[in-house]
Design a protein around this motif. Structure first.
Motif: not given
Ligand SMILES: [Fe+2]
Length: 299
Positions: A183-211
């Motif tokens: 998922f990406h943050a919608p841009s307000d038109g003044s600047a682009p956003s990353r392809h994704h700031t957030l991703a999620f998937g099925g239950p994993q060992r920890k809350r965070l798979h990676h940053f």
């Protein structure tokens, strides 16, 4: 909006984390925190990471809603959906932001919504990452979260926080089923956003798979790979390139046993004309587990 403002990690070995964060990742120590932890810088922001005593996982995430109106819009949607959102002036002061409200995400991760982060008066420089980190207005990087209930995560992050679907990856990776949404943050038109700031998937060992942290030059990914190997940091995926965000990166373990991704060349979305797709592979090339690349020689 929102962009990824900051992350809090609970860690069992603060000293190991300080050496790792500064020596391997190339972040810089900002200040000692009241609970005995410390914060870290990566760009013009006064702090991007809070490393605090804890149980080796994500302990909070801060979403920068841009301004008062952006924050109010998110809070209004959450409140209307019946989610308890609490204003916390003391926490805003501790996090050095103008205004902050907190809630929890569907997996119970403390979620802080804010605007007005403190910027540093000193330019960020890293002795080991000369090109610096690609962050500032794009946010810290991206995170991949464990989701125990995909519908609940979708509702929270898309319908309430306002993220937009970038794409999916559904495949098998060395025997492990992968089903991730990005998922990406919608841009307000003044600047682009990353392809994704957030991703999620099925239950994993920890809350965070990676940053993920992105640097300005490819050379600095190679040098970070060398530093990780020399520091005996376990490499989880060799250098490779993802098909969706086109990030050229490697993955390795933090001292808290969740992973970090260190990359270059990430794709941006300008908010217009985006169509979603589903990829059948994690990577166009590379990103192999090291054990596959270098199997033990038979005696
Ligand atoms: Fe990633």
């Amino acid at each position: 909006m929102p962009t990824l403002g900051y992350l809090g990690f609970g860690v069992s070995d603060l000293a190991a984390w300080e050496g790792f964060a500064t020596g391997v990742l190339g972040l810089s120590r900002a200040r000692t925190l009241p609970d005995g932890g410390f914060s870290l810088r990566m760009d013009g922001h006064a702090e991007r990471f809070h490393i605090v005593p804890g149980g080796d996982d994500l302990v909070h995430m801060g979403w920068d809603c841009g301004n008062a109106a952006g924050l109010s819009a998110v809070v209004d949607r959450l409140t209307a959906a019946g989610i308890t959102v609490t204003e916390d002036a003391a926490l805003a002061k501790a996090r050095r932001v103008t205004r902050l409200l907190r809630c929890t995400d569907p997996d119970g991760v403390p979620t802080e919504l804010f605007f007005g982060p403190t910027l540093s008066e000193e330019a960020f420089t890293s002795p080991v990452v000369p090109s610096g980190f690609v962050a500032d207005a794009l946010g810290l990087g991206h995170i991949v979260l464990s989701s125990t209930d995909r519908d609940a995560s979708w509702r929270f992050y898309v319908e309430l926080l306002g993220f937009r679907l970038s794409d999916h990856i559904v495949c098998e990776f060395y025997g492990h089923p992968v089903n991730l949404s990005f998922f990406h943050a919608p841009s307000d038109g003044s600047a682009p956003s990353r392809h994704h700031t957030l991703a999620f998937g099925g239950p994993q060992r920890k809350r965070l798979h990676h940053f993920m942290m992105e640097v300005g030059e490819l050379e600095d990914v190679g040098k970070a790979y060398d530093r990780a190997i020399q520091a005996r940091v376990p490499i989880m995926q060799t250098l490779g390139r993802h098909p969706n965000d086109r990030m050229l990166s490697f993955y390795a373990l933090t001292p808290s046993q969740f992973q970090f991704e260190f990359g270059w060349g990430g794709r941006l979305i300008d908010g217009t004309d985006w169509s979603t797709t589903t990829y059948d592979r994690i990577s166009d090339w590379g990103h192999h587990p090291p054990a596959v690349v270098a199997p033990r020689r038979k005696k």
